[in-house]
Design a protein around this motif. Structure first.
Motif, PDB file in Angstrom:
ATOM      1  N   PRO A   1       0.826  -1.209   0.000  1.00  0.00           N
ATOM      2  CA  PRO A   1       0.000   0.000   0.000  1.00  0.00           C
ATOM      3  C   PRO A   1       0.857   1.255   0.000  1.00  0.00           C
ATOM      4  O   PRO A   1       1.864   1.342   0.683  1.00  0.00           O
ATOM      5  N   GLY A   2       0.434   2.202  -0.822  1.00  0.00           N
ATOM      6  CA  GLY A   2       1.170   3.466  -0.903  1.00  0.00           C
ATOM      7  C   GLY A   2       2.134   3.521  -2.057  1.00  0.00           C
ATOM      8  O   GLY A   2       2.649   4.575  -2.395  1.00  0.00           O
TER       9      GLY A   2
ATOM     10  N   ASP B   1      -6.835   0.062   3.178  1.00  0.00           N
ATOM     11  CA  ASP B   1      -8.241  -0.244   3.452  1.00  0.00           C
ATOM     12  C   ASP B   1      -8.820  -0.968   2.239  1.00  0.00           C
ATOM     13  O   ASP B   1      -9.528  -0.387   1.419  1.00  0.00           O
TER      14      ASP B   1
ATOM     15  N   ALA C   1      -7.498   5.699  -3.265  1.00  0.00           N
ATOM     16  CA  ALA C   1      -7.083   6.307  -1.996  1.00  0.00           C
ATOM     17  C   ALA C   1      -7.216   5.308  -0.846  1.00  0.00           C
ATOM     18  O   ALA C   1      -6.315   5.174  -0.014  1.00  0.00           O
ATOM     19  N   LEU C   2      -8.326   4.581  -0.832  1.00  0.00           N
ATOM     20  CA  LEU C   2      -8.540   3.594   0.224  1.00  0.00           C
ATOM     21  C   LEU C   2      -7.546   2.452   0.123  1.00  0.00           C
ATOM     22  O   LEU C   2      -7.012   1.974   1.128  1.00  0.00           O
ATOM     23  N   TYR C   3      -7.287   2.032  -1.098  1.00  0.00           N
ATOM     24  CA  TYR C   3      -6.329   0.946  -1.308  1.00  0.00           C
ATOM     25  C   TYR C   3      -4.949   1.335  -0.785  1.00  0.00           C
ATOM     26  O   TYR C   3      -4.288   0.568  -0.090  1.00  0.00           O
ATOM     27  N   ASN C   4      -4.526   2.528  -1.129  1.00  0.00           N
ATOM     28  CA  ASN C   4      -3.193   2.971  -0.722  1.00  0.00           C
ATOM     29  C   ASN C   4      -3.082   3.207   0.782  1.00  0.00           C
ATOM     30  O   ASN C   4      -1.985   3.282   1.323  1.00  0.00           O
ATOM     31  N   GLN C   5      -4.225   3.313   1.447  1.00  0.00           N
ATOM     32  CA  GLN C   5      -4.242   3.397   2.909  1.00  0.00           C
ATOM     33  C   GLN C   5      -4.286   2.013   3.546  1.00  0.00           C
ATOM     34  O   GLN C   5      -4.260   1.878   4.764  1.00  0.00           O
TER      35      GLN C   5
END
Length: 226
Positions: A36-37, A81, A75-79
């Motif tokens: 992630p990120g 989530d 955005a959620l994936y990279n967090q």
């Protein structure tokens, strides 16, 4: 013959621990299955043979809403989530059921959550909508590889490579699965081809990763090699 068999077994065992860790790093630039990120769902969509533009043009739907849902999922994936990313992708699919890319990305997100059967279902739906979807076949191969179902993984990677013989990530995945089935020469050929393609694309991180695999193979063949 016993010595040779023992050598082969040791060779396979030496890769069993590293193969899946490499799969989740090297094979996923066209997918979404990295740390992630470090990976963007949206940017990956743009790099995947410009598929999203074709999907948007053919759907005749509100692409701005589609883009917003993808950005939210990204955005959620990279967090980290993945559940939240899944929920956004399901909203996208409900609104745009013929969006093959949405189903493909849903498969990636489900795979991150270890929902293997659901991931395969999502990839299959992407392929139903877009039969020559090499990335989705590669994704299915990765699910099977995560289950150590090497023959099934090889079958899916072959399908991806029939569609796109220069798909370097699939070539690498294919090689890793072949190593698990004692097909070292074929695996080496696939890795060398992947390495050449990554170099031509100036993808230095991938070049380093494939070179690492080749070094591991050399070390497994001759433990004195460092």
């Amino acid at each position: 013959m016993k010595v040779k068999r023992k050598s082969k077994s040791a060779f396979v065992q030496s890769f069993s621990g590293m193969t899946l860790s490499i799969i989740t790093v090297i094979s996923l630039s066209p997918l979404v299955l990295a740390v992630p990120g470090q990976v963007s769902l949206h940017s990956l969509e743009q790099s995947a043979h410009r598929q999203p533009q074709k999907i948007a043009q053919s759907s005749g739907t509100d692409t701005s809403e589609r883009s917003q849902l993808l950005q939210q999922a990204n955005a959620l994936y990279n967090q980290g989530d993945f559940k939240g990313a899944e929920e956004n992708l399901r909203k996208l699919i409900k609104k745009f059921p013929e969006d093959a890319f949405g189903h493909f990305q849903l498969g990636n997100t489900l795979f991150q959550q270890k929902k293997s059967e659901e991931a395969i279902t999502a990839y299959k739906e992407a392929i139903r909508l877009k039969p020559k979807y090499a990335l989705a076949y590669n994704g299915m191969g990765m699910v099977y590889a995560s289950q150590s179902s090497w023959e099934e993984a090889i079958t899916e990677y072959k399908k991806a490579l029939e569609i796109n013989p220069n798909y370097a990530e699939a070539l690498t995945n294919f090689a890793l699965a072949l190593l698990q089935t004692n097909k070292k020469d074929e695996a080496l050929a696939s890795l060398e081809k992947a390495l050449k393609i990554f170099k031509e694309q100036n993808r230095n991180e991938k070049v380093n990763q494939v070179e690492r695999i080749l070094r591991e193979i050399k070390t497994a063949d001759d433990p004195s090699v460092s």
